[in-house]
Design a protein around this motif. Structure first.
Motif, PDB file in Angstrom:
ATOM      1  N   LEU A  71      -4.590  -8.569   1.106  1.00 46.77           N
ATOM      2  CA  LEU A  71      -3.682  -8.756  -0.024  1.00 46.77           C
ATOM      3  C   LEU A  71      -4.209  -8.028  -1.255  1.00 46.77           C
ATOM      4  CD1 LEU A  71      -2.943 -12.567   0.435  1.00 46.77           C
ATOM      5  CD2 LEU A  71      -1.547 -10.623   1.170  1.00 46.77           C
ATOM      6  N   THR A  72      -5.062  -7.041  -1.042  1.00 45.06           N
ATOM      7  CA  THR A  72      -5.706  -6.331  -2.135  1.00 45.06           C
ATOM      8  C   THR A  72      -4.794  -5.253  -2.711  1.00 45.06           C
ATOM      9  OG1 THR A  72      -6.702  -4.720  -0.627  1.00 45.06           O
ATOM     10  CG2 THR A  72      -7.968  -6.701  -1.115  1.00 45.06           C
ATOM     11  N   VAL A  73      -5.177  -4.759  -3.894  1.00 42.01           N
ATOM     12  CA  VAL A  73      -4.474  -3.649  -4.534  1.00 42.01           C
ATOM     13  C   VAL A  73      -5.509  -2.619  -4.976  1.00 42.01           C
ATOM     14  CG1 VAL A  73      -2.521  -5.023  -5.340  1.00 42.01           C
ATOM     15  CG2 VAL A  73      -4.502  -4.754  -6.795  1.00 42.01           C
ATOM     16  N   ALA A  74      -5.014  -1.446  -5.314  1.00 42.67           N
ATOM     17  CA  ALA A  74      -5.833  -0.328  -5.792  1.00 42.67           C
ATOM     18  C   ALA A  74      -6.692   0.231  -4.672  1.00 42.67           C
ATOM     19  CB  ALA A  74      -6.626  -0.717  -7.010  1.00 42.67           C
ATOM     20  N   LEU A  75      -7.845   0.748  -4.981  1.00 46.70           N
ATOM     21  CA  LEU A  75      -8.566   1.557  -4.002  1.00 46.70           C
ATOM     22  C   LEU A  75      -9.624   0.814  -3.192  1.00 46.70           C
ATOM     23  CD1 LEU A  75      -8.974   4.755  -6.167  1.00 46.70           C
ATOM     24  CD2 LEU A  75      -7.336   4.346  -4.344  1.00 46.70           C
ATOM     25  N   ALA A  76     -10.461   0.022  -3.823  1.00 46.92           N
ATOM     26  CA  ALA A  76     -11.597  -0.569  -3.114  1.00 46.92           C
ATOM     27  C   ALA A  76     -11.165  -1.523  -1.994  1.00 46.92           C
ATOM     28  CB  ALA A  76     -12.508  -1.293  -4.096  1.00 46.92           C
ATOM     29  N   GLY A  77     -10.184  -2.392  -2.261  1.00 54.73           N
ATOM     30  CA  GLY A  77      -9.741  -3.351  -1.248  1.00 54.73           C
ATOM     31  C   GLY A  77      -9.143  -2.692  -0.022  1.00 54.73           C
ATOM     32  N   PRO A  78      -8.126  -1.830  -0.202  1.00 50.98           N
ATOM     33  CA  PRO A  78      -7.559  -1.162   0.961  1.00 50.98           C
ATOM     34  C   PRO A  78      -8.569  -0.284   1.710  1.00 50.98           C
ATOM     35  CG  PRO A  78      -6.017  -1.071  -0.848  1.00 50.98           C
ATOM     36  CD  PRO A  78      -7.298  -1.619  -1.407  1.00 50.98           C
ATOM     37  N   CYS A  79      -9.513   0.297   0.979  1.00 54.05           N
ATOM     38  CA  CYS A  79     -10.535   1.110   1.638  1.00 54.05           C
ATOM     39  C   CYS A  79     -11.413   0.230   2.535  1.00 54.05           C
ATOM     40  CB  CYS A  79     -11.382   1.829   0.594  1.00 54.05           C
ATOM     41  SG  CYS A  79     -12.558   2.991   1.297  1.00 54.05           S
ATOM     42  N   ARG A 131      -1.407  -6.079   6.445  1.00 51.73           N
ATOM     43  CA  ARG A 131      -1.330  -5.679   5.041  1.00 51.73           C
ATOM     44  C   ARG A 131      -0.145  -6.357   4.371  1.00 51.73           C
ATOM     45  NH1 ARG A 131      -3.240  -3.925   0.602  1.00 51.73           N
ATOM     46  NH2 ARG A 131      -2.220  -2.198  -0.408  1.00 51.73           N
ATOM     47  N   GLY A 132      -0.390  -7.020   3.249  1.00 54.13           N
ATOM     48  CA  GLY A 132       0.669  -7.620   2.461  1.00 54.13           C
ATOM     49  C   GLY A 132       0.744  -6.938   1.106  1.00 54.13           C
ATOM     50  N   GLU A 133       1.941  -6.627   0.651  1.00 48.93           N
ATOM     51  CA  GLU A 133       2.126  -5.985  -0.650  1.00 48.93           C
ATOM     52  C   GLU A 133       3.202  -6.718  -1.432  1.00 48.93           C
ATOM     53  OE1 GLU A 133       3.058  -1.889   0.018  1.00 48.93           O
ATOM     54  OE2 GLU A 133       1.043  -1.417   0.686  1.00 48.93           O
ATOM     55  N   SER A 134       3.147  -6.582  -2.755  1.00 51.81           N
ATOM     56  CA  SER A 134       4.161  -7.228  -3.580  1.00 51.81           C
ATOM     57  C   SER A 134       5.514  -6.557  -3.353  1.00 51.81           C
ATOM     58  CB  SER A 134       3.775  -7.158  -5.061  1.00 51.81           C
ATOM     59  OG  SER A 134       3.658  -5.819  -5.472  1.00 51.81           O
ATOM     60  N   PRO A 135       6.595  -7.331  -3.340  1.00 50.52           N
ATOM     61  CA  PRO A 135       7.912  -6.763  -3.092  1.00 50.52           C
ATOM     62  C   PRO A 135       8.321  -5.776  -4.194  1.00 50.52           C
ATOM     63  CG  PRO A 135       8.019  -9.166  -3.209  1.00 50.52           C
ATOM     64  CD  PRO A 135       6.630  -8.759  -3.518  1.00 50.52           C
ATOM     65  N   GLY A 136       8.898  -4.685  -3.785  1.00 50.76           N
ATOM     66  CA  GLY A 136       9.424  -3.707  -4.725  1.00 50.76           C
ATOM     67  C   GLY A 136       8.416  -2.738  -5.300  1.00 50.76           C
ATOM     68  N   GLY A 137       7.158  -3.118  -5.388  1.00 50.25           N
ATOM     69  CA  GLY A 137       6.179  -2.252  -6.024  1.00 50.25           C
ATOM     70  C   GLY A 137       5.201  -1.627  -5.055  1.00 50.25           C
ATOM     71  N   GLY A 138       4.818  -2.373  -4.061  1.00 43.34           N
ATOM     72  CA  GLY A 138       3.804  -1.863  -3.146  1.00 43.34           C
ATOM     73  C   GLY A 138       2.461  -1.760  -3.835  1.00 43.34           C
ATOM     74  N   ASP A 139       1.593  -0.978  -3.280  1.00 43.91           N
ATOM     75  CA  ASP A 139       0.253  -0.798  -3.814  1.00 43.91           C
ATOM     76  C   ASP A 139       0.300   0.079  -5.062  1.00 43.91           C
ATOM     77  OD1 ASP A 139      -2.457  -0.055  -4.279  1.00 43.91           O
ATOM     78  OD2 ASP A 139      -2.909  -0.519  -2.194  1.00 43.91           O
ATOM     79  N   ILE A 140      -0.395  -0.326  -6.125  1.00 41.46           N
ATOM     80  CA  ILE A 140      -0.355   0.431  -7.377  1.00 41.46           C
ATOM     81  C   ILE A 140      -0.993   1.815  -7.259  1.00 41.46           C
ATOM     82  CG2 ILE A 140      -0.242  -1.621  -8.818  1.00 41.46           C
ATOM     83  CD1 ILE A 140      -3.228  -1.246  -9.411  1.00 41.46           C
ATOM     84  N   ALA A 141      -1.830   2.031  -6.261  1.00 41.23           N
ATOM     85  CA  ALA A 141      -2.459   3.340  -6.090  1.00 41.23           C
ATOM     86  C   ALA A 141      -1.440   4.405  -5.680  1.00 41.23           C
ATOM     87  CB  ALA A 141      -3.572   3.267  -5.051  1.00 41.23           C
TER      88      ALA A 141
END
Length: 61
Positions: free
Chosen positions: A15-23, A37-47
């Motif tokens: 449920l992470t965002v940006a670079l370190a978590g997904p990496c 992988r879970g992402e916020s609706p409509g926005g997805g990952d901010i990276a």
């Protein structure tokens, strides 16, 4: 014979965002974990909003 995958059978909820978590999740998946992988609706990952782009797709992880 295939290399041993030490995290085979382990499930990870990412449920992470940006670079370190997904990496980190990418590394866990490479070691055999099943990554969900879970992402916020409509926005997805901010990276995905960061440059560099190939067409409309971000080139970061």
């Amino acid at each position: 014979m295939a290399a041993a995958r030490p995290l085979e059978g382990i499930r990870v909820l990412d449920l992470t965002v940006a670079l370190a978590g997904p990496c980190g999740s990418l590394l866990l998946g490479g070691l055999g974990a099943e990554v969900i992988r879970g992402e916020s609706p409509g926005g997805g990952d901010i990276a995905r909003n960061n440059p560099l782009y190939v067409g409309e797709e971000g080139t970061f992880i």
